[in-house]
Design an enzyme around this catalytic site. Structure first.
Site, PDB file in Angstrom:
ATOM      1  CE  LYS A   1      -5.951  -6.272   0.812  1.00 42.47           C
ATOM      2  NZ  LYS A   1      -6.056  -6.619   2.261  1.00 42.47           N
TER       3      LYS A   1
ATOM      4  N   GLY B   1     -10.860  -4.566  -0.401  1.00 42.94           N
ATOM      5  CA  GLY B   1     -12.305  -4.735  -0.551  1.00 42.94           C
ATOM      6  C   GLY B   1     -13.125  -3.495  -0.783  1.00 42.94           C
TER       7      GLY B   1
ATOM      8  CE1 TYR C   1      -3.717  -2.410   0.825  1.00 39.17           C
ATOM      9  CE2 TYR C   1      -2.371  -3.127   2.675  1.00 39.17           C
ATOM     10  CZ  TYR C   1      -3.465  -3.307   1.843  1.00 39.17           C
ATOM     11  OH  TYR C   1      -4.290  -4.384   2.030  1.00 39.17           O
TER      12      TYR C   1
END
Length: 272
Positions: free
Chosen positions: A180, A205, A149
Site C-alpha cells: 500500500k 484512500g 510511503y
C-alpha cells in the site's frame, strides 16, 4: 515448526473475499498515532459498517482485537498492524515494531501489516524491521501488507510516480505480499507504478474530505491497474460511513471500470 504448504495462498485468497485479485481494506489503527477515532462502545458498530459495506479486511492493532465481536470476522479478514508511533513523539515518522507475526497468528490474524516511511530519519531501522517481519511471515505462511510511503524531511513530492515506483519495489524486494502506498499525481500514472512492481499495489484512500468523490477516485486508480484501496479516515471521518464503503466496494468488486475525471481536484495531501 513446519508451516503447511500453500498457507500463504489460502490466507491471501481470504483477503480478496469478494473478487479475486481485488482488495478493499479498512485501516482502523489510527488511535495509536492520533487518538480515538470513535467512542469505544461504537467501535464494533464501525467494524460492522465496514463488513456489511463490502470490506475484505480491517486493520487494527493487537490490543484492539480483543474488543472485536468475533462474529464480525466471519465475513471479513483480520490484519494485525505491527508498527506504531504517535503524533506526540519527536518524530511521528519513526515507526517501531510493537508486535510480531506469531502473536498475530495467536490472535486469529489472516495477515499482518508493517509501515515504512522512506526518507525518514529512521528509514534504515524501518527497512530492517520490514525484512525481519517478512522472514517471519515466510516461515509462518502469513501474508504481509507493507505500507510504504515517501515521507520525511528529504521528500519534496510524495506523489511523484517515479518515487512511488521505487517505494513499492522496496516492499516487493524485501518480501511483502501486497504493498500500500499513496496515490500518484496525476492519477493516470498509477499505471507505470503498477507496471514496475511484481506484487499487487493498493492505494491509500485518497483526499475524500477535499471535494473528491471516493468512488470516482477509486475507479480512476483501478482503471490504471491498481489492485485495490485501503481507506480509513475517508470512512470513519465521513458523515455517512456506510454510504462511502458501499460506493467504494461497488467499484472495487463489481463495476466495469473506466477513468473518471477527478484528476484536477486530486493534489498532494497526506496519505491515509
Amino acid at each position: 515448526m513446519s508451516a503447511r504448504p500453500g498457507g500463504t495462498a489460502v490466507r491471501l485468497a481470504r483477503l480478496a473475499r469478494h473478487r479475486e485479485g481485488r482488495y478493499l481494506f479498512v485501516p482502523l489503527d489510527h488511535s495509536v498515532a492520533d487518538g480515538p477515532i470513535i467512542a469505544a462502545g461504537r467501535f464494533n458498530w464501525l467494524v460492522r459498517v465496514a463488513v456489511e459495506g463490502g470490506a475484505d479486511a480491517v486493520v487494527v492493532h493487537k490490543g484492539r482485537v480483543a474488543t472485536l465481536d468475533p462474529a464480525l470476522l466471519r465475513a471479513c479478514s483480520l490484519i494485525v498492524h505491527l508498527s506504531a508511533s504517535t503524533a506526540h513523539g519527536p518524530d511521528p515518522d519513526a515507526k517501531v515494531l510493537v508486535g510480531d507475526v506469531e502473536e498475530a497468528i495467536q490472535l486469529g490474524a489472516d495477515a499482518v501489516s508493517v509501515q515504512v516511511n522512506i526518507g525518514s530519519a529512521t528509514e534504515s531501522r524501518q527497512l530492517a524491521d520490514l525484512g525481519a517481519v517478512a522472514d517471519a511471515c515466510r516461515r509462518w505462511n502469513v501474508p504481509l501488507l507493507a505500507m510504504v510511503y515517501p515521507r520525511g524531511p528529504a521528500i519534496t513530492d510524495p506523489h511523484d510516480p517515479t518515487l512511488l515506483s521505487h517505494v513499492v519495489n522496496i516492499a516487493a524486494d524485501l518480501g511483502a505480499s501486497l504493498v500500500k502506498t499513496t496515490w500518484p499525481v496525476p492519477l493516470e500514472r498509477m499505471a507505470e507504478v503498477v507496471e514496475s512492481c511484481p506484487i499487487p499495489v493498493l492505494s491509500a484512500g485518497g483526499p475524500g474530505n477535499r471535494g473528491v468523490d471516493p468512488a470516482a477516485f477509486a475507479a480512476t486508480l483501478l482503471a490504471h491497474g491498481c489492485s485495490g484501496l485501503a481507506i480509513g479516515r475517508g470512512i470513519f471521518q465521513s458523515s455517512s460511513p456506510a454510504s462511502v464503503i458501499r460506493a467504494v466496494s461497488a467499484v472495487v468488486h463489481e463495476e466495469a471500470l473506466s477513468p473518471v475525471p477527478v484528476l484536477d481536484r486530486v493534489h498532494s495531501v497526506p496519505a491515509r
